[in-house]
Structures are given as C-alpha cells and as structure tokens.
Design an enzyme around this catalytic site. Sequence first.
Site, short mmCIF file in Angstrom:
data_model
loop_
_atom_site.label_atom_id
_atom_site.label_comp_id
_atom_site.label_asym_id
_atom_site.label_seq_id
_atom_site.Cartn_x
_atom_site.Cartn_y
_atom_site.Cartn_z
N HIS A 1 24.02 -13.04 57.32
CA HIS A 1 24.66 -12.41 56.16
C HIS A 1 26.00 -11.83 56.59
O HIS A 1 26.09 -11.19 57.64
CB HIS A 1 23.76 -11.31 55.59
CG HIS A 1 24.33 -10.67 54.37
ND1 HIS A 1 24.31 -11.29 53.13
CD2 HIS A 1 24.98 -9.49 54.20
CE1 HIS A 1 24.93 -10.50 52.25
NE2 HIS A 1 25.33 -9.42 52.87
N GLY B 1 29.00 -25.85 55.64
CA GLY B 1 28.23 -25.96 56.87
C GLY B 1 28.96 -25.50 58.13
O GLY B 1 28.72 -26.04 59.21
N ASN C 1 18.22 -15.46 58.70
CA ASN C 1 19.37 -15.62 57.80
C ASN C 1 20.58 -14.94 58.43
O ASN C 1 20.45 -13.94 59.12
CB ASN C 1 19.06 -14.97 56.45
CG ASN C 1 20.24 -15.06 55.48
OD1 ASN C 1 20.80 -16.13 55.28
ND2 ASN C 1 20.61 -13.93 54.89
N ASN D 1 28.57 -22.64 59.71
CA ASN D 1 27.57 -22.06 60.61
C ASN D 1 26.69 -23.15 61.24
O ASN D 1 26.32 -23.04 62.40
CB ASN D 1 26.71 -21.02 59.88
CG ASN D 1 27.39 -19.66 59.82
OD1 ASN D 1 27.77 -19.11 60.84
ND2 ASN D 1 27.56 -19.14 58.63
N LEU E 1 22.30 -20.74 49.55
CA LEU E 1 22.45 -19.86 48.39
C LEU E 1 21.34 -20.00 47.36
O LEU E 1 21.57 -19.86 46.17
CB LEU E 1 23.82 -20.11 47.74
CG LEU E 1 25.03 -19.88 48.66
CD1 LEU E 1 26.32 -20.15 47.92
CD2 LEU E 1 25.03 -18.48 49.25
N GLU F 1 30.04 -14.41 62.71
CA GLU F 1 28.98 -15.35 62.33
C GLU F 1 28.79 -16.48 63.34
O GLU F 1 27.67 -16.76 63.77
CB GLU F 1 29.28 -15.96 60.95
CG GLU F 1 29.18 -14.97 59.81
CD GLU F 1 29.46 -15.61 58.46
OE1 GLU F 1 28.85 -16.65 58.17
OE2 GLU F 1 30.29 -15.08 57.71
N ASP G 1 17.87 -9.93 51.64
CA ASP G 1 18.54 -9.27 52.78
C ASP G 1 17.81 -8.00 53.22
O ASP G 1 18.44 -7.04 53.68
CB ASP G 1 20.01 -8.93 52.44
CG ASP G 1 20.82 -10.16 52.05
OD1 ASP G 1 20.55 -11.24 52.61
OD2 ASP G 1 21.71 -10.05 51.20
#
Length: 197
Positions: free
Chosen positions: A110, A12, A108, A14, A91, A181, A151
């Site tokens: 990536h 976690g 999302n 992010n 995931l 990110e 994606d």
Amino acid sequence: MLRLAVLVSGGGTNLQAIIDAIDSGKIQNAEIAVVISNKEGAYALERANKASIKSMYISPKQFSDKEEYSKAMVEAINGVNADLVVLAGFLVVLPKSFVDAFDKKIINIHPSLIPSFCGDGFYGLKVHEAALNRGVKVTGATVHFVDSGTDTGPIIAQKAVYIQDGDTPEVLQKRVMEEAEWILLPEVINKLAKERG
C-alpha cells in the site's frame, strides 16, 4: 522454493520489481508461479509473458457473484501450488472466503505509511492527493498481511519517503514507487522465502 501468485490490475511496475529482484538474486528461493489480472488488457500481463511466466485473466465481471469469483481465483492459485499471494496493485476487494482460503498467506503493498491514508477509497493517486492535502512531511509504503478488512492486516514492513516542496500527486507517486514500493516488496518476499527455508 516459495511459489508466488501475483495479482495485478494495471501496469505491473511492482510485478516488474519482483521479476527483476528474482533475476538479480535479490529474491532467493522464490519464483512466480502465476500472474493473474482482473483487467484483460493490463500491461502487467504483457510483462508476465515477456518473462515467460504463466498469466491469466480472471475478472469478477465473468461471474454471477463474488463467491463464484472467489472460487475461481482459489482454484487458479491452488492449481499452480502457490504458497504466497502477492497483491501488487490489485484493485479488487477480495471476498472473505478468498482471504480465509489463504489465511496469513496474502500480502499487499500500500502506498502510504499505514494507518495513514488507507482503507476504503484510498488507492492509486488518491492516496498521494490525500497526503499532500493533509500537509504531511513523510509518506511511504507498507507491506502487510491481508485480512478481511481494507488495509487492516498486520504490518510486515514499512519504508518512509520524504515529501518535497512542489510535489504533485503524480511526482509523489513515482517517488514512493521508486524509493519505497519497488524496494520494500522484494525485500519482504525474500524475507518470507528465507523463513520458509
């Protein structure tokens, strides 16, 4: 106020970047309504609890098929009146019915510059291994809207990170998190919250 449902699978980091950005005012007009993990012991759930954010564990393994799982997820997210679903290191491949239920309301992050090193099988360290094996000089992170592909949804923002001599996948992963990110995802959420007004 933009209400977020943050979906996580692991540590976690992010999620923490979003929590910190809301606390510091870098993200305005947004709040996390719920954190949902597909892993029961995910440290991300601990982060949510520490921040007094509602958290839930919902795993595909608890359901007979993907559609039942999808239904439970949609109900949980609608149950907290979330406006935006944020996949922050989540995931699980989400069923089409889930994506359709939140059309243009799922983003999302990536860990590459899409269209490089993305799609089926590209997640976590595998992305950074592929970038190093290919010999690229620049990688980074991408925030995109989620569609029914992997994606493949429209790109919202990207941030580049330079690869350095001697990088290992682990070192590169950490740099992409720190330099791309954790900066990019809060910026995009803030932008979407502003647009909502």
